[in-house]
Scaffold this motif. Structure first.
Motif, mmCIF file in Angstrom:
data_model
loop_
_atom_site.group_PDB
_atom_site.id
_atom_site.type_symbol
_atom_site.label_atom_id
_atom_site.label_comp_id
_atom_site.label_asym_id
_atom_site.label_seq_id
_atom_site.Cartn_x
_atom_site.Cartn_y
_atom_site.Cartn_z
ATOM 1 N N VAL A 39 0.841 -1.206 0.000
ATOM 2 C CA VAL A 39 0.000 0.000 0.000
ATOM 3 C C VAL A 39 0.870 1.247 0.000
ATOM 4 N N VAL A 40 1.932 1.242 0.784
ATOM 5 C CA VAL A 40 2.838 2.400 0.812
ATOM 6 C C VAL A 40 3.488 2.591 -0.553
ATOM 7 N N ALA A 41 3.984 1.509 -1.135
ATOM 8 C CA ALA A 41 4.607 1.611 -2.456
ATOM 9 C C ALA A 41 3.587 2.025 -3.506
ATOM 10 N N GLY A 42 2.374 1.514 -3.412
ATOM 11 C CA GLY A 42 1.334 1.886 -4.353
ATOM 12 C C GLY A 42 0.927 3.343 -4.215
ATOM 13 N N GLY A 43 0.853 3.837 -2.990
ATOM 14 C CA GLY A 43 0.540 5.250 -2.783
ATOM 15 C C GLY A 43 1.615 6.157 -3.353
ATOM 16 N N LEU A 44 2.863 5.779 -3.143
ATOM 17 C CA LEU A 44 3.960 6.563 -3.722
ATOM 18 C C LEU A 44 3.957 6.478 -5.249
ATOM 19 N N ALA A 45 3.621 5.320 -5.769
ATOM 20 C CA ALA A 45 3.596 5.159 -7.225
ATOM 21 C C ALA A 45 2.477 5.975 -7.858
ATOM 22 N N VAL A 46 1.330 6.041 -7.195
ATOM 23 C CA VAL A 46 0.228 6.841 -7.727
ATOM 24 C C VAL A 46 0.566 8.325 -7.645
ATOM 25 N N ALA A 47 1.192 8.737 -6.546
ATOM 26 C CA ALA A 47 1.517 10.150 -6.369
ATOM 27 C C ALA A 47 2.611 10.607 -7.323
ATOM 28 N N ARG A 48 3.581 9.753 -7.592
ATOM 29 C CA ARG A 48 4.739 10.153 -8.403
ATOM 30 C C ARG A 48 4.774 9.488 -9.767
#
Length: 118
Positions: free
Chosen positions: A44-53
Motif C-alpha cells: 500500500v505504501v509503495a502503491g501510494g507513492l507510485a500513484v503520487a509520483r
C-alpha cells in the motif's frame, strides 16, 4: 504400553481439535498473518507513492507485495484451525487479504497511469 492405549490417546488428541493459542504466545498462524499484513502494508505504501509520483518501479513493487500479502493471508486463512479469536491468525489473515487487495489495486492503477504517460 499397549497399542490400544497409544491409539486411544492419539484418537482423543485428534478428536479434541486444535487448541486455542495463549493470550501472549505467538502461534504460527499469528506470525503468518503478521507477515502477510506487513507485506500488504508495504504494498500500500509503495502503491501510494507510485500513484503520487507515477513511478513504474514502485507500481511493480506494490503489485508484487500486494499479491504476496494476499496469497500469504489466504494461506493462513485456509489453514487456520479455529474461528476468529482463537489465536490461529484468522482475523489477521482477513486484514491481510483486504490490505493486500488495496495494494494490488493501487499498484495496478499506478502501472496503468505510467504506461499512458509519455
Amino acid at each position: 504400553m499397549s497399542i490400544r492405549s497409544v491409539l486411544a490417546a492419539t484418537a482423543a488428541e485428534y478428536t479434541a481439535g486444535p487448541a486455542a493459542a495463549g493470550t501472549y504466545s505467538m502461534s504460527a498462524g499469528r506470525a503468518g498473518a503478521i507477515v502477510a499484513a506487513l507485506l500488504g502494508v508495504a504494498g500500500v505504501v509503495a502503491g501510494g507513492l507510485a500513484v503520487a509520483r507515477s513511478a513504474r518501479r514502485a507500481a511493480v513493487a506494490a503489485l508484487a507485495a500486494g499479491l504476496l500479502g494476499t496469497a500469504a493471508g489466504g494461506l493462513v486463512m485456509v489453514t487456520s484451525g479455529g474461528g476468529i479469536g482463537t489465536g490461529n491468525g484468522l482475523g489477521g489473515a482477513i486484514v491481510a487479504l483486504a490490505v493486500g487487495l488495496v495494494a494490488v489495486l493501487l499498484g495496478g492503477l499506478a502501472l496503468g497511469r505510467s504506461r499512458r504517460a509519455p
